[in-house]
Design an enzyme around this catalytic site. Sequence first.
Site, PDB file in Angstrom:
ATOM      1  N   ASN A  15     -14.064  -0.816 -67.190  1.00 30.75           N
ATOM      2  CA  ASN A  15     -13.983   0.402 -68.105  1.00 30.75           C
ATOM      3  C   ASN A  15     -12.810   0.855 -69.383  1.00 30.75           C
ATOM      4  O   ASN A  15     -13.022   0.850 -70.217  1.00 30.75           O
ATOM      5  CB  ASN A  15     -13.091   1.667 -67.289  1.00 30.75           C
ATOM      6  CG  ASN A  15     -14.160   2.493 -65.907  1.00 30.75           C
ATOM      7  OD1 ASN A  15     -15.248   1.847 -66.379  1.00 30.75           O
ATOM      8  ND2 ASN A  15     -14.141   2.948 -64.987  1.00 30.75           N
ATOM      9  N   ASP A  54     -27.391   2.595 -58.464  1.00 30.99           N
ATOM     10  CA  ASP A  54     -27.399   1.657 -57.437  1.00 30.99           C
ATOM     11  C   ASP A  54     -26.131   2.629 -56.469  1.00 30.99           C
ATOM     12  O   ASP A  54     -26.257   1.609 -55.366  1.00 30.99           O
ATOM     13  CB  ASP A  54     -26.708   0.564 -58.788  1.00 30.99           C
ATOM     14  CG  ASP A  54     -25.689   1.485 -59.333  1.00 30.99           C
ATOM     15  OD1 ASP A  54     -25.458   2.176 -59.827  1.00 30.99           O
ATOM     16  OD2 ASP A  54     -25.453   0.743 -60.617  1.00 30.99           O
ATOM     17  N   GLU A  55     -25.460   3.519 -57.046  1.00 29.04           N
ATOM     18  CA  GLU A  55     -24.350   3.724 -56.652  1.00 29.04           C
ATOM     19  C   GLU A  55     -25.152   4.262 -55.088  1.00 29.04           C
ATOM     20  O   GLU A  55     -24.328   4.615 -53.855  1.00 29.04           O
ATOM     21  CB  GLU A  55     -24.005   5.607 -56.820  1.00 29.04           C
ATOM     22  CG  GLU A  55     -23.487   5.511 -58.583  1.00 29.04           C
ATOM     23  CD  GLU A  55     -23.058   6.251 -58.679  1.00 29.04           C
ATOM     24  OE1 GLU A  55     -22.212   7.569 -57.657  1.00 29.04           O
ATOM     25  OE2 GLU A  55     -22.620   6.613 -60.000  1.00 29.04           O
ATOM     26  N   LYS A 112     -28.539  11.120 -53.569  1.00 29.02           N
ATOM     27  CA  LYS A 112     -29.415  10.243 -53.755  1.00 29.02           C
ATOM     28  C   LYS A 112     -29.915   9.588 -52.317  1.00 29.02           C
ATOM     29  O   LYS A 112     -31.336   9.168 -52.727  1.00 29.02           O
ATOM     30  CB  LYS A 112     -28.714   9.856 -55.404  1.00 29.02           C
ATOM     31  CG  LYS A 112     -29.030  10.482 -56.461  1.00 29.02           C
ATOM     32  CD  LYS A 112     -30.032  11.323 -57.148  1.00 29.02           C
ATOM     33  CE  LYS A 112     -30.603  10.236 -57.440  1.00 29.02           C
ATOM     34  NZ  LYS A 112     -31.677  10.753 -58.781  1.00 29.02           N
TER      35      LYS A 112
HETATM   36  P1  NAD Z   1     -28.782  14.779 -66.988  1.00 29.10           P
HETATM   37  O1  NAD Z   1     -28.312  15.030 -66.118  1.00 29.10           O
HETATM   38  O2  NAD Z   1     -28.789  13.875 -68.667  1.00 29.10           O
HETATM   39  O3  NAD Z   1     -30.746  14.643 -67.027  1.00 29.10           O
HETATM   40  C1  NAD Z   1     -30.526  15.518 -65.926  1.00 29.10           C
HETATM   41  C2  NAD Z   1     -31.655  16.801 -66.315  1.00 29.10           C
HETATM   42  O4  NAD Z   1     -33.047  17.225 -65.065  1.00 29.10           O
HETATM   43  C3  NAD Z   1     -31.228  18.097 -67.302  1.00 29.10           C
HETATM   44  O5  NAD Z   1     -32.578  18.322 -68.399  1.00 29.10           O
HETATM   45  C4  NAD Z   1     -31.478  18.853 -66.253  1.00 29.10           C
HETATM   46  O6  NAD Z   1     -32.044  20.394 -66.973  1.00 29.10           O
HETATM   47  C5  NAD Z   1     -32.708  19.019 -64.899  1.00 29.10           C
HETATM   48  N1  NAD Z   1     -32.578  19.539 -63.999  1.00 29.10           N
HETATM   49  C6  NAD Z   1     -31.486  19.254 -63.233  1.00 29.10           C
HETATM   50  N2  NAD Z   1     -32.046  19.676 -61.759  1.00 29.10           N
HETATM   51  C7  NAD Z   1     -32.632  20.613 -61.974  1.00 29.10           C
HETATM   52  C8  NAD Z   1     -34.144  21.385 -61.479  1.00 29.10           C
HETATM   53  N3  NAD Z   1     -33.623  22.373 -60.195  1.00 29.10           N
HETATM   54  N4  NAD Z   1     -35.266  21.557 -61.791  1.00 29.10           N
HETATM   55  C9  NAD Z   1     -35.694  20.919 -62.953  1.00 29.10           C
HETATM   56  N5  NAD Z   1     -34.908  19.870 -63.567  1.00 29.10           N
HETATM   57  C10 NAD Z   1     -33.665  19.606 -63.592  1.00 29.10           C
HETATM   58  O7  NAD Z   1     -29.582  12.526 -66.183  1.00 29.10           O
HETATM   59  P2  NAD Z   1     -29.830  11.854 -66.532  1.00 29.10           P
HETATM   60  O8  NAD Z   1     -28.689  11.106 -67.151  1.00 29.10           O
HETATM   61  O9  NAD Z   1     -31.350  11.291 -67.572  1.00 29.10           O
HETATM   62  O10 NAD Z   1     -30.241  11.024 -65.107  1.00 29.10           O
HETATM   63  C11 NAD Z   1     -31.519  11.095 -65.149  1.00 29.10           C
HETATM   64  C12 NAD Z   1     -32.105  10.820 -63.850  1.00 29.10           C
HETATM   65  O11 NAD Z   1     -31.496   9.515 -63.408  1.00 29.10           O
HETATM   66  C13 NAD Z   1     -30.819  11.203 -62.516  1.00 29.10           C
HETATM   67  O12 NAD Z   1     -32.169  11.567 -61.698  1.00 29.10           O
HETATM   68  C14 NAD Z   1     -30.390   9.890 -61.918  1.00 29.10           C
HETATM   69  O13 NAD Z   1     -29.455  10.629 -60.691  1.00 29.10           O
HETATM   70  C15 NAD Z   1     -30.873   9.017 -62.418  1.00 29.10           C
HETATM   71  N6  NAD Z   1     -30.251   7.513 -62.938  1.00 29.10           N
HETATM   72  C16 NAD Z   1     -28.622   7.873 -63.595  1.00 29.10           C
HETATM   73  C17 NAD Z   1     -28.408   6.710 -64.741  1.00 29.10           C
HETATM   74  C18 NAD Z   1     -27.324   7.155 -65.822  1.00 29.10           C
HETATM   75  O14 NAD Z   1     -26.404   6.258 -65.950  1.00 29.10           O
HETATM   76  N7  NAD Z   1     -26.897   9.187 -66.205  1.00 29.10           N
HETATM   77  C19 NAD Z   1     -28.494   5.933 -63.813  1.00 29.10           C
HETATM   78  C20 NAD Z   1     -29.019   5.679 -63.186  1.00 29.10           C
HETATM   79  C21 NAD Z   1     -30.088   7.043 -62.395  1.00 29.10           C
HETATM   80  O1  DAU Z   2     -24.192   3.666 -61.912  1.00 32.68           O
HETATM   81  C1  DAU Z   2     -25.093   4.638 -62.153  1.00 32.68           C
HETATM   82  C2  DAU Z   2     -24.990   6.651 -62.247  1.00 32.68           C
HETATM   83  O2  DAU Z   2     -23.632   5.547 -63.294  1.00 32.68           O
HETATM   84  C3  DAU Z   2     -25.482   7.133 -62.300  1.00 32.68           C
HETATM   85  O3  DAU Z   2     -26.362   7.430 -60.650  1.00 32.68           O
HETATM   86  C4  DAU Z   2     -25.125   8.468 -62.858  1.00 32.68           C
HETATM   87  O4  DAU Z   2     -25.562   9.282 -63.253  1.00 32.68           O
HETATM   88  C5  DAU Z   2     -24.070   8.185 -63.892  1.00 32.68           C
HETATM   89  O5  DAU Z   2     -23.339   9.829 -64.247  1.00 32.68           O
HETATM   90  C6  DAU Z   2     -22.892   7.143 -63.407  1.00 32.68           C
HETATM   91  O6  DAU Z   2     -22.156   7.727 -62.463  1.00 32.68           O
HETATM   92  P1  DAU Z   2     -20.774   6.606 -63.068  1.00 32.68           P
HETATM   93  O7  DAU Z   2     -20.156   7.705 -61.920  1.00 32.68           O
HETATM   94  O8  DAU Z   2     -20.337   5.155 -62.844  1.00 32.68           O
HETATM   95  O9  DAU Z   2     -20.424   7.091 -64.773  1.00 32.68           O
HETATM   96  P2  DAU Z   2     -18.989   7.778 -65.617  1.00 32.68           P
HETATM   97  O10 DAU Z   2     -19.876   7.485 -66.736  1.00 32.68           O
HETATM   98  O11 DAU Z   2     -18.943   9.384 -65.088  1.00 32.68           O
HETATM   99  O12 DAU Z   2     -17.745   7.034 -65.022  1.00 32.68           O
HETATM  100  C7  DAU Z   2     -17.897   5.650 -65.386  1.00 32.68           C
HETATM  101  C8  DAU Z   2     -16.990   5.141 -64.899  1.00 32.68           C
HETATM  102  O13 DAU Z   2     -15.537   5.706 -66.228  1.00 32.68           O
HETATM  103  C9  DAU Z   2     -16.155   5.583 -63.951  1.00 32.68           C
HETATM  104  O14 DAU Z   2     -15.799   4.396 -63.217  1.00 32.68           O
HETATM  105  C10 DAU Z   2     -15.060   6.663 -64.372  1.00 32.68           C
HETATM  106  C11 DAU Z   2     -15.024   6.283 -65.509  1.00 32.68           C
HETATM  107  N1  DAU Z   2     -14.532   7.380 -66.105  1.00 32.68           N
HETATM  108  C12 DAU Z   2     -15.494   8.885 -66.331  1.00 32.68           C
HETATM  109  C13 DAU Z   2     -14.885   9.430 -67.335  1.00 32.68           C
HETATM  110  C14 DAU Z   2     -15.875  10.803 -66.790  1.00 32.68           C
HETATM  111  C15 DAU Z   2     -12.908   7.379 -66.610  1.00 32.68           C
HETATM  112  O15 DAU Z   2     -12.696   6.789 -66.684  1.00 32.68           O
HETATM  113  N2  DAU Z   2     -12.585   8.630 -67.571  1.00 32.68           N
HETATM  114  C16 DAU Z   2     -13.897   9.510 -67.310  1.00 32.68           C
HETATM  115  O16 DAU Z   2     -13.481  10.514 -68.461  1.00 32.68           O
END
Ligand code: NAD
Ligand code: DAU
Length: 347
Positions: A256, A131-132, A161
């Site tokens: 948060n 969504d970002e 992204k």
């Molecule tokens: P994560 O950081 O936990 O995992 C990323 C994985 O990708 C790891 O296993 C890493 O080893 C692998 N990776 C990184 N670079 C690579 C490369 N060059 N080649 C092959 N593998 C590689 O991430 P996540 O939180 O599981 O997110 C997964 C996907 O979902 C991402 O594309 C992220 O943008 C998207 N996403 C995440 C969230 C969230 O809240 N975490 C929300 C929306 C979308």
């Molecule tokens: O919205 C989807 C995204 O959510 C994904 O695409 C990203 O991969 C994922 O990392 C996440 O991004 P955010 O920046 O929202 O997530 P994060 O966990 O880093 O932070 C969540 C909220 O908490 C954000 O408003 C920042 C705040 N925060 C984060 C950290 C690490 C704090 O207040 N303190 C912290 O130490």
Amino acid sequence: MTDMENMRRIFVTGGAGFIGSAFVRLLLEEFPSCEVVNFDALTYAGNLDNLKEIQDGRHRFVRGDICDPAAVLAALEEGTDCLVNFAAESHVDRSIHSAAEFVRTNVLGTQVLLDAARAKGVGRFVQVSTDEVMGSLPERDDAFFKESSPFEPNSPYSASKAAAEHLCRAARHTHGTDVVLTRCGNNYGPRQFPEKFLPLMLSNAMRDLPIPVYGDGRNVRDWIFVEDHCRAILAVMSKGRAGEVYNIGARNERRNIEVAESVLDALGKPRTLLQFVKDRPGHDRRYAIDPAKVETELDWRPRETWESGLQKTIRWYQENAEWVERARSGAYRDYYQKQYGQEVGAG
Ligand code: NAD
Ligand code: DAU
């Protein structure tokens, strides 16, 4: 329109990470005829421990980098029905320290995968986006991210992204690739690397360490349990329309500070652990997803409530102290020091 009957051979990238590993587990559990190749570079965020419960001949792990065309082509077999791209650099704060790795993996890597998928005749390409890419919403009840919202990425992570989404769109338009895109909000659940807010809070609070809250703590995120996100990706993969974008969310907006208080209350820890620290540069104020399209078109609904999902998550972190300990060792300590300095104490 496709369905899971036609989705037997799946190539997953980033399947050793938080969401990718949950997706691989779900696929293998729910679809006995599926075979999965799991391609992951094992960066700091990739963890083979996330896959250790998978003892299944239908799952094959290949260590490789999505930016390396030869490695991708070698692992990607003809006859693959679907490629699901989770592999990415995923942490906003890291992208603020250094953007290059984000451009490399998230942009170049996606193009390498699109080219390889075309060369090997892969049936469908699912790009897991965020969504970002749509930026930050005003704090009004009637403002939501829709699939038609404009691109307004604000961090190097979200810009990379968004660039990947453009490349997917171009592959569809130019080469007719069957691409579908998903944009989800903040996931939470087991096996999330403790750099992200929720697992950072959990692992710090469990050790009676301070919880760093950026700025005024009133930023809003739209939280979804990781398995619900994965089920939505399955629905998009099997029934989504080619070329379409699907926003995924559980209608679960929270500030948060509210999230932090829920975690402390659930753990029975004092709110004095909360520590307000310097804000994230360019910190997006509010994310809120309108999931009407995935709900009505693909009949998807989240199964967990915030309360049930949080309880499952907390239980997992309590029962997997070793996993957390390993994740918090080594390079994590340097990152923690760089990100929080002396402000928040030892990581
Ligand atoms: P994560 O950081 O936990 O995992 C990323 C994985 O990708 C790891 O296993 C890493 O080893 C692998 N990776 C990184 N670079 C690579 C490369 N060059 N080649 C092959 N593998 C590689 O991430 P996540 O939180 O599981 O997110 C997964 C996907 O979902 C991402 O594309 C992220 O943008 C998207 N996403 C995440 C969230 C969230 O809240 N975490 C929300 C929306 C979308
Ligand atoms: O919205 C989807 C995204 O959510 C994904 O695409 C990203 O991969 C994922 O990392 C996440 O991004 P955010 O920046 O929202 O997530 P994060 O966990 O880093 O932070 C969540 C909220 O908490 C954000 O408003 C920042 C705040 N925060 C984060 C950290 C690490 C704090 O207040 N303190 C912290 O130490």
